[in-house]
Design an enzyme around this catalytic site. Structure first.
Site, PDB file in Angstrom:
ATOM      1  N   GLU A 258      44.713  95.831  47.991  1.00 23.00           N
ATOM      2  CA  GLU A 258      45.765  95.842  49.009  1.00 23.00           C
ATOM      3  C   GLU A 258      45.224  95.744  50.442  1.00 23.00           C
ATOM      4  OE1 GLU A 258      48.249  99.220  48.127  1.00 23.00           O
ATOM      5  OE2 GLU A 258      48.908  98.377  46.214  1.00 23.00           O
ATOM      6  N   GLU A 492      48.323  95.847  39.629  1.00 26.78           N
ATOM      7  CA  GLU A 492      48.924  97.188  39.619  1.00 26.78           C
ATOM      8  C   GLU A 492      50.419  97.069  39.417  1.00 26.78           C
ATOM      9  OE1 GLU A 492      48.269  99.962  42.749  1.00 26.78           O
ATOM     10  OE2 GLU A 492      46.097  99.644  42.811  1.00 26.78           O
TER      11      GLU A 492
END
Length: 742
Positions: A258, A492
């Protein structure tokens, strides 16, 4: 099918390759990869974690679990069909002591951990994990010395970072978090993380005066902070790749979890973007955060609280950092030094000097985070990966992703790494934010992109599935349009265990978590996506969750296993004990397809599996080869020999290996010739179901009333929003009339 030998797939980097948008095995079959993140525990050092000012002493040996426990965990994941593992590794775990000093004990532990997967047929990729830059910004990832190199003060347990509002640190201290439990994502917009991300990606552009002294080849030199940080990160990556890159259980590496641009791209230092940045709690503008970090009590800082229909709203304003704590060890803010702002002694307030500073390069041209900063670094990282893989045998994929909650950007082929895999993340943001899941779900992704609110509301379990499916397909379609034939894996995705006021912990009824997880996995299946569920964390406990920022995502817990075994009337050592949601997590799926997948669906209530794919027709009566049969995982916890039936398209042959939990299917017609069926890859289908299982979803009267009320509220919101727009137009028109003397 007596006498025919069917081989069960064993994942291995040496036998996996990329062809177009697919992973394929050595037989040319398309692989459907699914598994888990291992693990959330790896975000924090082994217990006991050192104080923040003692960050050099952090050790991650034993994270995610001890080596002597590994066999049981790998066997458990294999039994659930979760054989594709994303291993969480932080930069701090590799290099916590100081720059250039690596934790050899941890690297040896990590290598042994990855080697222990091999007997179970599991394969992994290594993700260098970060959230909010570092634990010392309230997240995970980078070592403490990176912040000190930028000038931050980590002394006295990071007290000045906390008092000045530069970071929210309560969530990374062990134990149950009191008060508001959803603040950690706001750390991206706080001074410490926003500054560190800006310096890492664009220090040469935005902080050219910030230099870090150090030795290179025995000579003392000063390097820009961006060069210093990026060179250190890449050197740590090289060390990691050299340590484990030759293992056949390692099929790839992920650049960074991220990635975030920090201040880069914000239009004004007076505000953040409400539509993309979570506003919650005390939420200063960038300018206010500069003022607070520099040690000035700062008035009129807004405080946001949760609301509806908008996620949050301002409920008060406060004077932040009333103690006057300074986040900088030198007492000098680098953004003030670079002329972004200054402190006015006369007015006792911060003044913006260049409010659009972070959208321009040194020549005044507009910057683009991806083109100017992210893609160039990806190319450097790709070079490091290639130079340090000692073995050329097998696949070493490169997983990369976009900024969280953004769709795939335009990505030119020359900027892509070799063996690129696009690995976005997805969560139900409404469930994460509210810690609730029930009758109504919301398409937050759509709302953030201007969707009308009534279109973004979904009622009932079936509608939640439709909601999730739409969001996943939107992400996948954007990637397909921007990247073409590149594999996509969701690195994820997951469901919190502590939703609905932790009701399930008290009642043992996990129906809402199951429905959310089922909707999530069904959406992945509908888009034919592989995925890694967040998270398999044996260290999870009901009271503290994953012991990081009040998150609680693990569907397995050693603590719960111990309790259940202790209270069991009869002894049981089954691998499932201590797990939750297995009725929806453990499900059939095509491991390896001889052909091209076209659709996949599983109804967890009815225990009904449907798979469509295009597969060639055999003309030989001889035993099928692995290149010719499709292999399906059929979990025995759901499908028993005495209660399972199936149908298959004409010409289909099915062999069920109940012991090994596999279905093998192929298609043949020995009356035809090879010439007559050349290039025949017509649609095939197999359906497998449990006899007599069917559950219908019925809405209660209360749920219907709730839906009606919410729809009416939506109409009212839309009505008043339109009135507001009309009033604005009226005022603008009146202003124009006055300006023109009409």
């Amino acid at each position: 099918m007596s006498g025919i030998q069917f081989d069960v797939s064993r994942l291995c980097a040496a036998t996996i390759s990329i062809q177009g948008r697919h992973f394929v095995d050595s037989h040319g079959r398309v692989l459907h990869l699914r598994g888990a993140n291992v693990s959330a525990a790896s975000k924090v050092p082994a217990t006991p974690a050192p104080k923040i000012h003692d960050h050099a002493q952090a050790s991650y040996v034993g994270r995610p679990f001890r080596l002597e426990e590994a066999d049981e965990h790998w066997a458990r994941l294999k039994s659930w069909g979760l054989t594709f593992v994303r291993i969480t590794v932080t930069w701090e775990a590799l290099e916590h002591k100081e720059r250039g000093v690596y934790d050899e004990d941890y690297l040896a532990y990590l290598r042994a951990l990855l080697q222990s997967m091999e007997p179970y047929g599991l394969v992994a990729y290594i993700a260098l994990h970060q959230d909010v830059w570092s634990r010392y910004c309230g997240g995970s990832g980078a070592p403490g010395w990176t912040l000190e190199a930028a000038g931050f003060d980590l002394s006295n347990e990071g007290e000045n970072l906390s008092l000045s509002g530069a970071a929210f640190l309560d969530g990374i201290k062990s134990g149950r978090l009191a008060g508001e439990r959803g603040l950690w994502p706001t750390g991206y917009q706080k001074l410490a993380a926003a500054t560190m991300n800006t310096l890492f990606w664009g220090g040469e552009t935005f902080a050219p005066l910030l230099k870090v002294p150090g030795q290179i080849d025995g000579k003392w030199v000063s390097r820009n902070i961006q060069v210093y940080l990026q060179e250190a990160f890449l050197a740590a990556t090289a060390k990691l790749v050299k340590a484990v890159g030759d293992l056949e259980t390692v099929m790839g590496f992920e650049l960074m979890n991220e990635p975030h641009p920090g201040f880069i791209g914000i239009q004004s230092i007076h505000e953040w973007d409400y539509t993309t940045d979570l506003h919650l709690g005390q939420f200063p503008s960038p300018l206010q955060s500069f003022s607070m970090g520099a040690g000035h009590p700062t008035p009129n800082v807004p405080v946001y609280t949760r609301s509806f229909p908008f996620p949050t709203r301002v409920t008060s304003h406060v004077t932040a950092n009333p103690e006057g704590a300074c986040a900088w060890a030198s007492k000098e803010c680098p953004w003030e030094k670079h002329g972004v702002w200054r402190w006015s002694e006369a007015k006792q307030e911060a003044a913006a000097l260049q409010q659009d500073y972070f959208v321009k390069n040194r020549d005044g041209g507009k910057v683009d985070f991806y083109e100017d900063f992210y893609f160039p670094f990806v190319r450097k990282w790709e070079q490091v990966i290639g130079e340090n893989i000692s073995s050329t045998k097998g696949l070493k994929a490169r997983m990369v992703e976009a900024i969280p909650n953004e769709l795939c950007p335009e990505w030119k082929e020359e900027s892509r790494p070799k063996n690129m895999v696009y690995a976005p993340h997805w969560y139900d943001l409404n469930t994460l934010f509210k810690k609730k899941f029930g009758f109504m779900s919301v398409n937050v992704q759509g709302l953030a992109r201007g969707m009308f609110i009534l279109r973004a509301l979904y009622f009932g379990t079936a509608a939640a599935k439709a909601n999730y499916a739409l969001q996943i397909k939107t992400i996948v379609l954007a990637a397909r349009l921007k990247l073409g034939p590149v594999p996509v894996i969701f690195g994820e995705c997951g469901v919190p265990m502590d939703i609905n006021n932790e009701e399930a912990f008290r009642t043992g009824d996990w129906k809402w978590q199951e429905r959310s997880m089922d909707a999530l996995i069904s959406a992945m299946e509908g888009a034919l996506m592989g995925f890694n569920l967040w998270t398999y964390n044996p260290a999870n406990r009901d009271d503290i969750g994953d012991d990081w920022n009040a998150e609680n995502f693990s569907w397995y817990s050693e603590s719960n296993r111990t309790k259940l075994l202790k209270n069991a009337e009869k002894s049981s050592d089954g691998l499932d004990v201590g797990a939750r949601l297995l009725n929806v997590i453990v499900r059939p799926y095509p491991i390896a397809t001889a052909g091209n997948p076209t659709s996949l669906a599983y109804d967890a209530n009815a225990c009904a599996f449907t798979y469509r794919f295009r597969s060639p027709l055999r003309v030989s009566a001889a035993a099928p080869t692995p290149e010719e049969y499709t292999e399906i995982f059929l979990p025995r916890r759901v499908f028993r020999k005495e209660s399972t039936e199936w149908t298959v398209t004409a010409g289909g042959k099915v062999h069920v290996d109940w012991e090994r939990e596999r279905v093998f299917v192929w298609f043949e017609d020995s009356s035809l010739t090879a010439a007559s069926i050349k290039d025949d890859t017509r649609p095939r289908r197999i359906d497998i179901w449990v006899i007599g299982r069917k559950v219908e979803e019925n809405w209660s009267i209360a749920q219907i009333l709730v839906a009606v009320v919410i729809l009416l509220l939506g109409v009212l919101v839309a009505y008043y929003a339109q009135l507001y727009e009309w009033e604005k137009d009226k005022m603008i028109f009146q202003h124009l009339r006055e300006a023109n003397g009409m």
